[in-house]
Design a protein around this motif. Structure first.
Motif, PDB file in Angstrom:
ATOM      1  N   PRO A  83      15.111 118.026  31.020  1.00 34.41           N
ATOM      2  CA  PRO A  83      15.633 118.577  29.206  1.00 34.41           C
ATOM      3  C   PRO A  83      15.260 117.992  28.132  1.00 34.41           C
ATOM      4  O   PRO A  83      14.523 118.238  27.440  1.00 34.41           O
ATOM      5  N   SER A 218      19.648 120.879  44.220  1.00 31.53           N
ATOM      6  CA  SER A 218      20.302 120.383  43.000  1.00 31.53           C
ATOM      7  C   SER A 218      19.903 121.029  41.850  1.00 31.53           C
ATOM      8  O   SER A 218      20.212 120.527  40.751  1.00 31.53           O
ATOM      9  N   LEU A 219      18.972 122.430  42.002  1.00 26.93           N
ATOM     10  CA  LEU A 219      18.973 123.203  40.788  1.00 26.93           C
ATOM     11  C   LEU A 219      19.883 123.941  40.236  1.00 26.93           C
ATOM     12  O   LEU A 219      19.848 124.890  39.380  1.00 26.93           O
ATOM     13  N   VAL A 220      20.681 124.530  41.335  1.00 29.38           N
ATOM     14  CA  VAL A 220      21.064 125.980  41.608  1.00 29.38           C
ATOM     15  C   VAL A 220      21.957 126.003  40.479  1.00 29.38           C
ATOM     16  O   VAL A 220      22.842 124.483  40.018  1.00 29.38           O
ATOM     17  N   GLY A 221      22.567 127.099  39.678  1.00 27.25           N
ATOM     18  CA  GLY A 221      23.048 126.544  38.436  1.00 27.25           C
ATOM     19  C   GLY A 221      22.939 126.267  37.418  1.00 27.25           C
ATOM     20  O   GLY A 221      23.664 126.004  36.580  1.00 27.25           O
ATOM     21  N   THR A 222      21.622 125.608  37.552  1.00 26.26           N
ATOM     22  CA  THR A 222      21.102 125.003  36.396  1.00 26.26           C
ATOM     23  C   THR A 222      19.909 125.598  35.932  1.00 26.26           C
ATOM     24  O   THR A 222      19.467 126.832  35.930  1.00 26.26           O
ATOM     25  N   PRO A 223      20.339 125.909  34.657  1.00 23.01           N
ATOM     26  CA  PRO A 223      18.612 125.864  33.653  1.00 23.01           C
ATOM     27  C   PRO A 223      16.958 126.219  34.398  1.00 23.01           C
ATOM     28  O   PRO A 223      16.291 126.732  33.554  1.00 23.01           O
ATOM     29  N   PHE A 224      16.756 125.143  34.925  1.00 15.36           N
ATOM     30  CA  PHE A 224      15.758 124.937  35.730  1.00 15.36           C
ATOM     31  C   PHE A 224      15.493 125.137  36.936  1.00 15.36           C
ATOM     32  O   PHE A 224      14.508 125.281  37.546  1.00 15.36           O
TER      33      PHE A 224
END
Lengths: 336, 336
Positions: A83, A218-224
């Motif tokens: 972030p 580990s990035l699934v569901g995040t804006p990244f």
């Protein structure tokens, strides 16, 4: 061709200082100008400096004007910085010609850069494990490859690295694993299937993306995590048991990510240990299961992962995938 | 009070048959009628039967009319079954009074049931590790607890189980860890902080949810993770290094899940091994980091996880959280 290579540490602390020195020396031997970030050898707990230190290092790499920004190593540490990264600055650096190269934990930054800027970075070696491997055949930590004691950095990797920096690279080819037909079970009816000699198909103009499976999932569901449709997803991992690989693939499946791609390309999954109670459950079981869940081709044996012999891959570039039986080619022509 | 307990295996194969037998015998000794699913001891690779077998076992448990449907053990295997489960049937069974109890891999089913039906299941013991622990002090596999050799199932766990089946349970209380103030660093400024003796607050009517962190995080981005706002999230895990715990928490953080809760309650994180290059990075570091990222209270030491002494928790129930210094209470009164 002499290039300016900037070395920095966005993730774990460099532990093997000798490998670091060998890597730098090797790049110089190859004719490059090597600039070492002030915090490249910093350490804070398991990290290459605290969050502010690593963040500043990433931004210095972006501001360096180097031809290549190369990580010292992976480890862990990038996800929690995501972030706070100045993606605009990284995007500008890429536009000006800096190629960001790395893998493993670096997958987090690569995917976030792709999600935020659409720019291409390179999945490729890190300094220490890529260029810093010992060149003395009799050293205790020399690794073996194909039964032959390593005599320094892998030739294929170095040739691919050279292709990247000179802009001469046109793609990568490899041979898929020879696979037995899966054993039929009541619960696995393959939609996709292993390659046959008669298979021949091409996928054109698809976004190539992926990297380390654990980091990507580990990035699934995040804006990244970039929202890629119709892409070619490549995956690798190290020290993850096949059940864990399957659980991560299941997340990508149930999140609708796998089904939205045109092909899945499995790289090298290494250094896991099967246990007696696996009783036949192994990586190949997971590949069969994956093929039972998706209609798209699932290719194997891409030379990429935590192994010496690996290709460099442009993450975010539009590529062509050509398959002819067990032979596969990823083609990106002149990407810039 | 004599209850009908249905034993089934939705995940990994039962390997310790002696523990299975001891568990069944213990439940009978406690006065219960124990019904064993036809496939409770089935095995296929590492699983308790192939997917169809385990799926049928789950549906038989739902159709059993039992007071309690108790898993034999966790392991791995539920996530890949999630799209094929008849949630309506499970919801009906819960309405008719069947309490589904389990943990670890079972978290996947519990969260999917909550997402699809809004019904309450219980985070609690599995048969083998909960009721099947040896009752002979001199057996080699007897576990020790607080330095005293175990003499059978944990008394607190059994009392909580009895509370659940009789509907007499009103909640669970525990004492949080005594914590040193975190060492200030440039990158960690705590928003939340460790409990002080003067702390006293109450969170009312919040949905209690959570379970195993690895399983829960593997559901992020899928339709099987309930979308809970203003809830109380409890988490535990086993054999996950603190860096891995932090990466999973980071996913929940960046996905907006942590910030949407009213409190985070950390249970027991056990059986991981720190390594020399962690250099001070440990579980407490992760807790400090977590508190630097969220404004809500982060409680510790909930007696739940891969440990003998654990409470049963109603996943999906609306509860009250009362905190008085290090003392914490989760209250759910008579949930039915």
């Amino acid at each position: 061709m002499k290039k300016h290579i900037y070395i920095y540490s966005p993730s774990g602390a460099v532990r093997d200082k000798a490998a670091f020195k060998r890597g730098v020396a090797r790049l110089k031997t190859l004719g490059h100008e090597v600039e070492i970030d002030a915090a490249a050898l910093a350490s804070h707990q398991r990290f290459a400096g605290d969050d502010d230190t690593r963040l500043a290092a990433i931004h210095r790499a972006a501001a360096s004007g180097a031809d290549v920004a190369l990580i010292t190593r992976g480890g862990y540490g990038l996800t929690r910085l995501l972030p706070r990264i100045n993606y605009k600055a990284l995007g500008k650096a890429i536009d000006k010609g800096t190629q960001f190269v790395g893998m493993s934990d670096f997958t987090a930054l690569q995917l976030a850069v792709l999600a935020r800027t659409g720019k291409v970075t390179w999945a490729g070696p890190a300094l220490c494990e890529g260029f810093g491997v010992t060149d003395k055949a009799d050293e205790a930590d020399g690794h073996s490859c194909g039964g032959v004691k390593s005599l320094g950095p892998d030739e294929i990797m170095e040739a691919c690295f050279d292709d990247m920096i000179t802009g001469q690279g046109e793609g990568a080819g490899w041979r898929q694993l020879r696979e037995a037909a899966p054993v039929a079970t009541t619960s696995v009816a393959e939609k996709s299937r292993p390659p046959k000699a008669s298979d021949s198909f091409t996928v054109k103009h698809a976004a190539l993306w992926g990297g380390n499976l654990a980091v990507l999932s580990s990035l699934v569901g995040t804006p990244f995590l970039p929202q890629i449709k119709g892409g070619i997803l490549f995956l690798e991992d190290v020290a993850e048991h096949p059940y864990s690989i399957e659980r991560m693939l299941t997340q990508l499946l149930h999140a609708g990510i796998l089904g939205a791609q045109k092909a899945i390309v499995l790289g090298q999954f290494t250094e896991y240990k099967l246990v007696p109670h696996d009783k036949g459950f192994k990586l190949q079981t997971v590949v069969h299961w994956l093929r039972s869940q998706v209609k798209i081709p699932v290719l194997t044996n891409l030379p990429f992962g935590h192994v010496p012999t690996k290709v460099l891959l442009p993450v975010g570039a539009h590529v062509e995938l050509a398959v002819d039986g067990r032979d596969a080619f990823l083609l990106w022509g002149h990407h810039h």
